[in-house]
Design a protein around this motif. Structure first.
Motif, PDB file in Angstrom:
ATOM      1  N   SER A   3      -1.778 -19.270  12.297  1.00 36.51           N
ATOM      2  CA  SER A   3      -0.938 -19.194  13.478  1.00 36.51           C
ATOM      3  C   SER A   3      -1.413 -20.208  14.511  1.00 36.51           C
ATOM      4  O   SER A   3      -0.603 -20.823  15.209  1.00 36.51           O
ATOM      5  CB  SER A   3      -0.961 -17.788  14.057  1.00 36.51           C
ATOM      6  N   THR A   4      -2.737 -20.397  14.597  1.00 39.10           N
ATOM      7  CA  THR A   4      -3.254 -21.401  15.526  1.00 39.10           C
ATOM      8  C   THR A   4      -2.667 -22.763  15.210  1.00 39.10           C
ATOM      9  O   THR A   4      -2.220 -23.499  16.094  1.00 39.10           O
ATOM     10  CB  THR A   4      -4.782 -21.479  15.434  1.00 39.10           C
ATOM     11  N   LEU A   5      -2.653 -23.065  13.892  1.00 39.49           N
ATOM     12  CA  LEU A   5      -2.167 -24.379  13.480  1.00 39.49           C
ATOM     13  C   LEU A   5      -0.683 -24.538  13.820  1.00 39.49           C
ATOM     14  O   LEU A   5      -0.266 -25.583  14.322  1.00 39.49           O
ATOM     15  CB  LEU A   5      -2.399 -24.549  11.968  1.00 39.49           C
ATOM     16  N   SER A   6       0.086 -23.475  13.584  1.00 34.32           N
ATOM     17  CA  SER A   6       1.515 -23.610  13.858  1.00 34.32           C
ATOM     18  C   SER A   6       1.759 -23.686  15.364  1.00 34.32           C
ATOM     19  O   SER A   6       2.651 -24.402  15.823  1.00 34.32           O
ATOM     20  CB  SER A   6       2.298 -22.454  13.226  1.00 34.32           C
ATOM     21  N   LEU A   7       0.942 -22.953  16.127  1.00 35.53           N
ATOM     22  CA  LEU A   7       1.078 -23.052  17.584  1.00 35.53           C
ATOM     23  C   LEU A   7       0.726 -24.448  18.077  1.00 35.53           C
ATOM     24  O   LEU A   7       1.370 -24.998  18.964  1.00 35.53           O
ATOM     25  CB  LEU A   7       0.179 -22.014  18.267  1.00 35.53           C
ATOM     26  N   THR A 128     -11.889 -31.063  22.407  1.00 35.30           N
ATOM     27  CA  THR A 128     -10.527 -30.549  22.258  1.00 35.30           C
ATOM     28  C   THR A 128     -10.417 -29.687  21.010  1.00 35.30           C
ATOM     29  O   THR A 128      -9.769 -28.638  21.016  1.00 35.30           O
ATOM     30  CB  THR A 128      -9.515 -31.710  22.231  1.00 35.30           C
ATOM     31  N   ILE A 129     -11.095 -30.119  19.927  1.00 36.07           N
ATOM     32  CA  ILE A 129     -11.138 -29.271  18.730  1.00 36.07           C
ATOM     33  C   ILE A 129     -11.824 -27.951  19.079  1.00 36.07           C
ATOM     34  O   ILE A 129     -11.392 -26.867  18.665  1.00 36.07           O
ATOM     35  CB  ILE A 129     -11.862 -29.993  17.578  1.00 36.07           C
ATOM     36  N   GLY A 130     -12.877 -28.038  19.882  1.00 36.86           N
ATOM     37  CA  GLY A 130     -13.564 -26.829  20.334  1.00 36.86           C
ATOM     38  C   GLY A 130     -12.628 -25.892  21.086  1.00 36.86           C
ATOM     39  O   GLY A 130     -12.659 -24.674  20.886  1.00 36.86           O
ATOM     40  N   ILE A 131     -11.779 -26.472  21.940  1.00 41.45           N
ATOM     41  CA  ILE A 131     -10.816 -25.635  22.687  1.00 41.45           C
ATOM     42  C   ILE A 131      -9.900 -24.917  21.707  1.00 41.45           C
ATOM     43  O   ILE A 131      -9.673 -23.711  21.808  1.00 41.45           O
ATOM     44  CB  ILE A 131      -9.978 -26.487  23.662  1.00 41.45           C
ATOM     45  N   VAL A 132      -9.392 -25.674  20.699  1.00 42.79           N
ATOM     46  CA  VAL A 132      -8.471 -25.070  19.729  1.00 42.79           C
ATOM     47  C   VAL A 132      -9.146 -23.909  19.001  1.00 42.79           C
ATOM     48  O   VAL A 132      -8.540 -22.862  18.780  1.00 42.79           O
ATOM     49  CB  VAL A 132      -7.993 -26.138  18.718  1.00 42.79           C
ATOM     50  N   LEU A 133     -10.421 -24.084  18.651  1.00 44.12           N
ATOM     51  CA  LEU A 133     -11.103 -23.059  17.873  1.00 44.12           C
ATOM     52  C   LEU A 133     -11.512 -21.860  18.724  1.00 44.12           C
ATOM     53  O   LEU A 133     -11.378 -20.712  18.298  1.00 44.12           O
ATOM     54  CB  LEU A 133     -12.355 -23.640  17.206  1.00 44.12           C
ATOM     55  N   VAL A 356       3.980 -22.334  25.191  1.00 41.96           N
ATOM     56  CA  VAL A 356       4.466 -23.713  25.317  1.00 41.96           C
ATOM     57  C   VAL A 356       3.545 -24.508  26.231  1.00 41.96           C
ATOM     58  O   VAL A 356       3.161 -25.637  25.934  1.00 41.96           O
ATOM     59  CB  VAL A 356       5.900 -23.701  25.883  1.00 41.96           C
ATOM     60  N   ILE A 357       3.183 -23.879  27.356  1.00 43.03           N
ATOM     61  CA  ILE A 357       2.359 -24.592  28.321  1.00 43.03           C
ATOM     62  C   ILE A 357       0.944 -24.800  27.799  1.00 43.03           C
ATOM     63  O   ILE A 357       0.408 -25.908  27.806  1.00 43.03           O
ATOM     64  CB  ILE A 357       2.357 -23.825  29.653  1.00 43.03           C
ATOM     65  N   VAL A 358       0.333 -23.720  27.271  1.00 43.72           N
ATOM     66  CA  VAL A 358      -1.054 -23.838  26.817  1.00 43.72           C
ATOM     67  C   VAL A 358      -1.177 -24.826  25.673  1.00 43.72           C
ATOM     68  O   VAL A 358      -2.004 -25.749  25.715  1.00 43.72           O
ATOM     69  CB  VAL A 358      -1.576 -22.467  26.350  1.00 43.72           C
ATOM     70  N   TRP A 359      -0.353 -24.638  24.659  1.00 45.77           N
ATOM     71  CA  TRP A 359      -0.516 -25.503  23.486  1.00 45.77           C
ATOM     72  C   TRP A 359       0.013 -26.896  23.750  1.00 45.77           C
ATOM     73  O   TRP A 359      -0.486 -27.872  23.186  1.00 45.77           O
ATOM     74  CB  TRP A 359       0.116 -24.859  22.249  1.00 45.77           C
ATOM     75  N   GLY A 360       1.012 -27.014  24.633  1.00 39.39           N
ATOM     76  CA  GLY A 360       1.472 -28.338  25.024  1.00 39.39           C
ATOM     77  C   GLY A 360       0.346 -29.098  25.714  1.00 39.39           C
ATOM     78  O   GLY A 360       0.120 -30.286  25.469  1.00 39.39           O
TER      79      GLY A 360
END
Lengths: 502, 147
Positions: A3-7, A128-133, A356-360
């Motif tokens: 789901s993280t990846l799709s987001l 940024t990868i750290g933020i995603v994880l 939308v805002i966070v992942w954007g």
């Protein structure tokens, strides 16, 4: 994970629209310029552009993309003046001068600039990868927080910042308390009581966030620039090759990785920002390199280490703001104020309510950093030209642009005058060595702190013990006290030890 | 000394503030903590910090030398007047009048200062008002000319 990846893909869809790509590019360009100008740093850049983005009626995600691109760009720009002028363009680039300027003197300005751009990119990418994880995990954990825990968390954030910045505890405390106090001006939303408005109609909605920000980070900054104005030194010329070679890159590859990781985690901690991260990483890399290195005399690792660390920590410091709604630095406090202008409350629910805002925003960080790397290596000579903007044009220009933003949002001169007066007070406080980050953090958090405190006490029917009841709250209190006293205690012990040894 | 003066001032603010905040009472109260508790807590802490600042043994602030201070004061007043006249004179004129003296402070020549003032005033007006759609005041005088 799926789901993280799709987001994240959704985020790229938002950040990848032509308008948002254009906005990111403009932000990167402006950010690099603001960053390289000595005296103006990320907080000034974000503060000045925030009202303009709002006045241009950009949708919230675009405004955030612009501000994030500016923020990222500033961290890249700071190194340019550090290397070519021996003057750090922003606070995070102080350590970069130590080896960057010697490299430039040896005629290696080109490689120093390109390896530091690479280091900045590497740090930002890792972070940024750290933020995603990590950000979604932290948000999920924080969703269990009640108002009492939230209140203590904000106390912790203020203590962290207050404990780490400035030289005097009372000064840090006063800065933060003035910020909190100013946040109570206006109508109390729960009861409708007017507080500290002194019968002025303009104050009934409280002091606008933009007014405080422009006062503290534009007006007072200009006054400081006049105080520190010195005859501009000529920047070193970039001669010879622009790119670093394979040997230089291989020498720095582990430095880059170590400093990026360390920088990210230091950035996530509230209070410790780019300045501390770059100083710590530079010192540890210097120790690791051993005695026969060229550190201090123009070692590529000495340029790579602080740049990787400060970019990683700048991005890492977005984590507490996005996931907890509690910024850990002055710049992220300003960004959070930007969110609240759009009536978006950052916090653990942001990830669910505003994907939308966070992942954007996260996707735009990836895009902005690729743009910055692409801008910063081939176009470096263009940016260097901006170093020769004379102060006589820069200072009034910044004054005018700041006022444009405030006027466009509020449309009256009362706010302009108020902002200028706050700027004057800000100048006096800054000259007296009051740290300004706790001030803005206190102002941004004040309302939420009060609301959560009142909610917590409503739930417990006035029983103050609710603030110390849960294990999380107790842990946060202990951490807050440790962060407030710890750093100064260590410094004191250090001084004692040195005095005893001497 | 400046720290002590500021500490005294802040102590006064905190006491006066607490005195003002005492009157913040909600007509209908349905929560245990009313509108005055939080400001009073902050003001009390501010008072304590102010006393700590007065008692602190730290080296004093070094202010800029008097001539520099004077220039900084004048810069502040110019920006203040600029803020006040922003919509009365209109952006272009107010900006030009603000830029010229400030540019002179940062050692520009008269020629540079005037060119910079007119350039910034007109240039920024076109950039923001016309291109970026951020409405700026034209001022009464220009309105009359443009009809």
């Amino acid at each position: 994970m799926d789901s993280t990846l799709s987001l994240l893909m959704q985020g790229f869809a938002v950040a990848g629209t032509p308008e948002n790509l254009m906005i990111a590019l403009i932000g990167c360009f402006l950010g690099t310029i603001v960053g390289l100008l000595p005296g103006l740093g990320p907080i000034n850049g974000v503060a000045i552009l925030l009202p303009i983005a709002f006045a241009m009626k950009l949708p919230p995600e675009s405004a955030l993309i612009l501000l994030c691109a500016v923020y990222a760009g500033c961290e890249y720009g700071g190194r340019i003046s550090a290397i070519l002028l021996n003057v750090p363009g922003d606070a995070g680039a102080v350590m970069t001068t130590l080896d960057g300027y010697p490299m430039a003197k040896k005629g290696l300005a080109g490689p120093a600039l390109s390896i530091s751009a690479m280091a900045s990119f590497c740090g930002a990418l890792v972070a940024t990868i750290g933020i995603v994880l990590f950000a979604p995990l932290l948000a999920e954990w924080a969703i269990a927080f009640g108002p009492a825990e939230y209140f203590v968390l904000m106390v912790l954030a203020l203590c962290c910042l207050g404990g780490l910045v400035g030289d005097s505890l009372p000064k840090a405390a006063i800065a933060c308390l003035i910020g909190l106090l100013l946040s109570t001006v206006g109508i109390d939303s729960n009861s409708g009581v007017y507080r500290f408005t002194f019968d002025m109609l303009h104050l009934s909605d409280g002091i606008p966030f933009i007014v405080i920000v422009i006062g503290l980070f534009a007006v007072s900054e200009l006054m400081l620039m006049l105080q520190h104005s010195h005859s501009g030194a000529e920047p070193m010329l970039i001669t010879g090759r622009l790119m670093f070679n394979m040997k230089e890159f291989l020498l720095t590859k582990w430095t880059l990785l170590r400093c990026s990781l360390a920088g990210f985690f230091i950035g996530v901690l509230p209070g410790a920002g780019a300045t501390i991260a770059s100083a710590m990483c530079y010192a540890s890399e210097r120790r690791l390199a051993g005695k026969d290195s060229d550190f201090g005399k123009g070692d590529v690792r000495g340029v790579a280490a602080p740049e990787a660390a400060n970019n990683a920590s700048a991005n890492g410091s977005l984590v507490p703001m996005l996931t907890l709604g509690v910024p850990g630095s002055g710049t992220t406090a300003v960004m959070m104020g930007a969110l609240t202008l759009y009536n978006i409350t950052p916090g653990p629910t942001l990830f669910q309510e505003q994907p939308v805002i966070v992942w954007g925003l996260i996707a735009s960080l990836f895009i902005a950093n690729i743009m910055l790397l692409a801008l910063n290596i081939p176009l470096i000579r263009v940016f260097v030209k901006f170093l020769s903007i004379p102060n006589w044009l820069l200072v009034p220009g910044v004054a005018a642009i700041s006022m444009v933003g405030v006027y466009a949002v509020h449309g009256n001169t009362f706010d302009l005058v108020l902002g200028t007066l706050i700027g004057g007070i800000g100048y006096l406080l800054r000259v007296m060595n009051f740290p300004i980050a706790p001030f803005i953090l206190g102002f941004v958090l004040g309302d939420m702190m009060e609301q959560n405190l009142r909610r917590a006490l409503s739930i417990s029917d006035g029983e103050i013990g609710v603030l110390f009841s849960s294990p999380i709250a107790i842990g946060l209190w202990v951490a807050a006290i440790a962060m407030l006293i710890g750093p100064r205690l260590m410094k004191l012990l250090d001084e004692r030890k040195q005095a005893a040894a001497a | 000394m400046s720290e002590r003066i500021l500490g005294g001032l802040l102590l006064f603010i905190s006491i006066a503030g607490i005195w003002i905040a005492r009157s913040f009472e909600a007509p209908f109260s349905y929560e245990p903590v009313g509108p005055r508790a939080f400001p009073m807590l902050i003001l009390a802490l501010l008072g304590i910090s102010a006393i700590a600042l007065i008692l602190e043994k730290k080296s004093d602030t070094t202010w800029a030398p008097p001539p520099v201070m004077k220039r900084i004061g004048v810069l502040f007043v110019i920006i203040l007047i600029y803020a006040w006249l922003f919509d009365k004179l209109g952006f272009v004129l107010a900006t030009a009048l603000m830029v010229i003296p400030i540019a002179r402070f940062f050692s520009a020549t008269w020629k540079q200062a005037v060119a910079g003032g007119v350039g910034l005033g007109v240039g920024l007006f076109i950039l923001f008002d016309r291109l970026l759609d951020v409405a700026l005041p034209t001022g009464l005088w220009l309105n009359n000319i443009l009809g």
